[in-house]
Design a protein around this motif. Structure first.
Motif, PDB file in Angstrom:
ATOM      1  N   PHE A 127       0.834  -1.050  -0.067  1.00 51.01           N
ATOM      2  CA  PHE A 127       0.011   0.013  -0.116  1.00 51.01           C
ATOM      3  C   PHE A 127       0.936   1.258  -0.107  1.00 51.01           C
ATOM      4  N   GLU A 128       1.969   1.185   0.947  1.00 47.86           N
ATOM      5  CA  GLU A 128       2.590   2.456   0.818  1.00 47.86           C
ATOM      6  C   GLU A 128       3.290   2.641  -0.631  1.00 47.86           C
ATOM      7  N   ALA A 129       3.795   1.612  -1.152  1.00 51.31           N
ATOM      8  CA  ALA A 129       4.632   1.719  -2.622  1.00 51.31           C
ATOM      9  C   ALA A 129       3.370   2.390  -3.438  1.00 51.31           C
ATOM     10  N   PHE A 130       2.152   1.905  -3.520  1.00 54.05           N
ATOM     11  CA  PHE A 130       1.136   2.105  -4.446  1.00 54.05           C
ATOM     12  C   PHE A 130       0.749   3.624  -3.989  1.00 54.05           C
ATOM     13  N   ARG A 131       0.655   3.961  -2.813  1.00 53.76           N
ATOM     14  CA  ARG A 131       0.169   5.476  -2.509  1.00 53.76           C
ATOM     15  C   ARG A 131       1.137   6.309  -2.774  1.00 53.76           C
TER      16      ARG A 131
END
Length: 156
Positions: A127-131
Motif C-alpha cells: 500500500f505504501e508503495a502504491f500510495r
C-alpha cells in the motif's frame, strides 16, 4: 460518519483475525450493513470490501449488457464466483482468509484503506508503495492542468 475515510494498519493475531478500525465499524453500523462483501481488485493487489451497495454496483453494470455475452459472464464470475462474505466476530474482527492473503500478500499486518463507500485491504508495504506512486501520478496530472493548483490553499 457516513464514509470510509483514512487508512489504518492493524496486526493480525495468531488465529488470523484482525480488528476492523473502530471508525470503519461506526460507518458499517450507521449504514445498517449486516454483511460485508469482499472481492479481489482487478487492478491492484487489494481486496475491495463493502456492504450491499458494492454488490449492487456490479449488478447494475451487469444489467447494462447482454446476459449471454462474454462480458456479462466475466462480470458474473468476478462478482459472484470470485467474491466472498466477511463475517464479524463479537469483538469486531474479521478473518484474514486464504482468499484475501493469496491476492494481497498480507502476512502479519493489514492496511485498511477508506475509499468513501467501501474500503480496501492491503499488505501495508504494498500500500505504501502504491500510495507513493499514486501521489506522484496525481501531482503530475494536476500540474499539467492549466491554472490548477494542487496546494491546500483556499481560493480567494
Amino acid at each position: 460518519m457516513d464514509r470510509f475515510l483514512s487508512s489504518y494498519v492493524h496486526n493480525i493475531d495468531a488465529k488470523g483475525r484482525v480488528s476492523v478500525p473502530s471508525s470503519f465499524r461506526q460507518v458499517i453500523a450507521s449504514r445498517g450493513i449486516r454483511e460485508l462483501f469482499a472481492m479481489r481488485s482487478l487492478s491492484r493487489p487489494a481486496i475491495d470490501v463493502g456492504g450491499p451497495e458494492l454488490m449492487e454496483h456490479y449488478e447494475r453494470q451487469m444489467e447494462a449488457v447482454d446476459p449471454f455475452s462474454d462480458l456479462y459472464q466475466d462480470l458474473a464470475l468476478y462478482a459472484y464466483g470470485d467474491g466472498a462474505y466477511l463475517k464479524f466476530d463479537t469483538e469486531g474482527r474479521i478473518q484474514m482468509t486464504d482468499f484475501i492473503r493469496a491476492h494481497t500478500g498480507i502476512t502479519d499486518r493489514v492496511a485498511f484503506v477508506g475509499v468513501k463507500h467501501s474500503f480496501q485491504l492491503w499488505d501495508p508495504e504494498r500500500f505504501e508503495a502504491f500510495r507513493s506512486q499514486s501521489r506522484e501520478r496525481l501531482q503530475t496530472t494536476l500540474q499539467n492542468r492549466q491554472g490548477f493548483s494542487a496546494s491546500a490553499e483556499t481560493p480567494e
